[in-house]
Design an enzyme around this catalytic site. Sequence first.
Site, PDB file in Angstrom:
ATOM      1  N   GLY A  42       9.583   3.113 -23.848  1.00 56.28           N
ATOM      2  CA  GLY A  42       9.491   2.181 -22.729  1.00 56.28           C
ATOM      3  C   GLY A  42      10.275   0.892 -22.933  1.00 56.28           C
ATOM      4  O   GLY A  42      10.147  -0.050 -22.157  1.00 56.28           O
ATOM      5  N   LYS A  60      21.794 -13.579 -16.680  1.00 59.39           N
ATOM      6  CA  LYS A  60      21.096 -14.676 -17.347  1.00 59.39           C
ATOM      7  C   LYS A  60      22.088 -15.735 -17.843  1.00 59.39           C
ATOM      8  O   LYS A  60      21.821 -16.937 -17.775  1.00 59.39           O
ATOM      9  CB  LYS A  60      20.259 -14.130 -18.501  1.00 59.39           C
ATOM     10  CG  LYS A  60      19.102 -13.266 -17.992  1.00 59.39           C
ATOM     11  CD  LYS A  60      18.484 -12.462 -19.108  1.00 59.39           C
ATOM     12  CE  LYS A  60      17.371 -11.548 -18.600  1.00 59.39           C
ATOM     13  NZ  LYS A  60      17.007 -10.522 -19.614  1.00 59.39           N
ATOM     14  N   ILE A  65      10.620 -18.013 -23.502  1.00 55.96           N
ATOM     15  CA  ILE A  65      11.282 -19.147 -24.139  1.00 55.96           C
ATOM     16  C   ILE A  65      11.522 -20.234 -23.093  1.00 55.96           C
ATOM     17  O   ILE A  65      12.225 -19.988 -22.120  1.00 55.96           O
ATOM     18  CB  ILE A  65      12.645 -18.725 -24.728  1.00 55.96           C
ATOM     19  CG1 ILE A  65      12.491 -17.463 -25.582  1.00 55.96           C
ATOM     20  CG2 ILE A  65      13.242 -19.851 -25.535  1.00 55.96           C
ATOM     21  CD1 ILE A  65      13.818 -16.937 -26.105  1.00 55.96           C
TER      22      ILE A  65
END
Lengths: 431, 431
Positions: free
Chosen positions: B187, B205, B136
């Site tokens: 995973g 973040k 993004i």
Amino acid sequence: MKSISVGLLGLGTVGSGVVKIIENHQNKLMHQVGCPVTIKKVLVQEINKMRQVDIDKNLLTDNANDILFDKEIDVVIEVMGGVLEAKEYLLTALRQGKNVVTANKDLMALHGSELLSAASEFGCDLFYEASVAGGIPILRSLVDGLASDHITQLMGIVNGTTNYILTKMSNEGRSYDEVLKEAQELGFAEADPTSDVEGLDAARKMTILATLGFSMPVNLDDVTVSGISKITEEDLRYGKQLGYTMKLIGFAHREDEKVEVSVQPTFLSDNHPLASVQNEYNAVYVYGEAVGETMFYGPGAGSLPTATAIVSDLVGVIKNLRLGVNGRSTVSPQFPKRLKDDSEKYSKYFVRIHVQDEVGVFAEITSIFAKYGVSFEKILQLPVKKNEIAEIVLVTHHASLTNYEAILNQLRSLAAVKEIKCSYRVVRKSI
Amino acid sequence: MKSISVGLLGLGTVGSGVVKIIENHQNKLMHQVGCPVTIKKVLVQEINKMRQVDIDKNLLTDNANDILFDKEIDVVIEVMGGVLEAKEYLLTALRQGKNVVTANKDLMALHGSELLSAASEFGCDLFYEASVAGGIPILRSLVDGLASDHITQLMGIVNGTTNYILTKMSNEGRSYDEVLKEAQELGFAEADPTSDVEGLDAARKMTILATLGFSMPVNLDDVTVSGISKITEEDLRYGKQLGYTMKLIGFAHREDEKVEVSVQPTFLSDNHPLASVQNEYNAVYVYGEAVGETMFYGPGAGSLPTATAIVSDLVGVIKNLRLGVNGRSTVSPQFPKRLKDDSEKYSKYFVRIHVQDEVGVFAEITSIFAKYGVSFEKILQLPVKKNEIAEIVLVTHHASLTNYEAILNQLRSLAAVKEIKCSYRVVRKSI
């Protein structure tokens, strides 16, 4: 420190928004671009009219040349709308070495290539983020953020009016006419809604998006367009039963370096990211080979979102001005235009048919699809209605447009087929 | 035409993706930046290891100095991960006048300010789009696309693992432990999932996003963090009954130039744009005063999306190189850091309480809320369970964190209150 002077063409709601943002965010702008930003002159039709914004009357002029030939004006912002006059003004501005920011989608869809070449020739920036989905920085994302990817699909809900109408029809089970009337009363639809509801507005935006996203000069004439005015509550109800949401989708697809661009009512599977975009909101879904799915969501119109996009473009222009690099970031389309023909356009389709309730009719219908190698994903056979009319809803697997149209023609020629009530493209999440 | 030389620190999955994109998209890159782009050297730990990508062994080195001090290398891309060594390498690269692109969120969250100052001091670019939500282009949108707006709220689903787990728990009514185990097998979750499930990854973040979005130097320590490991199926079921979807939300809010940043499990009203973000997808919702709501959606991780973001940053660096303007677009935070204290943090809350089923208990509980001026938006009183334990679910109107914590403490001290089962922030669409 030299201040940057801006000339504004137009002072309607968007223009007023631009004035307000530049005045209210002077400090932030200073911080970003390193110098003051001043509106030096504003073109209006009538100087003495009441304004939505407090503005010094001495800044107003009714003569565009006061802006276009003012050597002190560095940037011209066009928010007057219309095509021919705006185009002349912007070409003049570019020839005078002025950078341009515009919100005019009609202008960019029709004459974008010509304006961009002029910008490049005269070493000026021409930015137009506000022309598509005002509140969504989508053009910038296509040019910069996804720069290194190969974009194969762009799907957009790029018209707020139609999305508002379809949302209400779908959520409240109301008719198109009723919801349109309400939208007009609320100011979400124009008195003459043709450009919105028949998909023309969306087609202009898709022209701009496809040109940028595929780096190919797509014209408005290349876009196949159909609108929402014939959609019925029944269509939406059947769609819902099958897990679909109806949206007016601008669809641009590239395959083997050939493209197709269309705007048409489309049934999206409910889990498609675009299916949850409601009311007047816009969104653009981008599929890139590397990045996969991304989506950009926001208000598509409105004076402040649009004005924000314009001022963000202005910031870009001024940064370039201060670096002395205007006109050098314009990237003209890289590929020659190659359009898919109808035999290369593949889609799934939803079709609703009224047939005579007789033995063998269903077999007759499905054998036509089979003849063209088109099979079904979903079949909904509904109870017989009055007058012995049965209703059949079919969702096909992928078919070429050529084959699908041939199928529809053959269906129409069957005696037992009373009417093809509707037919829509279907897009599921996984492409 | 001079070719641009790139040095790559690291050749794991993301590094291999970068190599592939640069090799496969050489033409597109040429078109965008006007010159060839070559990978000149790659730092690896072990030169003779098998690689995921076909690469000339002569390009590999196990000595970072071969890259950092190679005068021909213009751009260093860091995809090695880790903090201390990466930081030293990048500081060295910047001091040597090399531009830097990094995907390292830990590094940027912990030492972003220091690295950005160094970049500015030595006239180099330092781009880090790939460090937050790889697929993004959110940082670019915050810096450029929403440049002229005043952003007041950033909400992000910025960790794919936890979103995957919560989606499965919510849609399939399964337990946290069961879904985590499955995610590990598939995973989607690491063997040691702590950094993801306890919200630390998301906090890093959010530190990066808040610093950029609010132009204020937010540190990782400023972020209040709680994770998802204590969420139960029951919590989600009750939430659903009330129209809420559970997400791990990074929440950054600015009011009167003071900010708060947190990561915590949050009930979103079902019509919130973030509520429909499913599985491993990420999304960042931005509220700007002018633009209103926008949202950016896409894959949060994955080697190709991340590599795409890196190469897009690389394109930006090279464009700047060719214009000779590296280091001049770095905008350091404009405002000094001012954090809200707990009495200034307002939210709605969902709280689920087990009480003794006795006359007057409900009045006792609600009177505590009343004492702090906190009223209710929703109340759900459930049938008495075994052992005469009744369950009460309350959703409050806005309360300050100070008051809400005082209320919880007083509730805990009531004899009739057996247990406060859970308590979550609630965010509705309209803010």
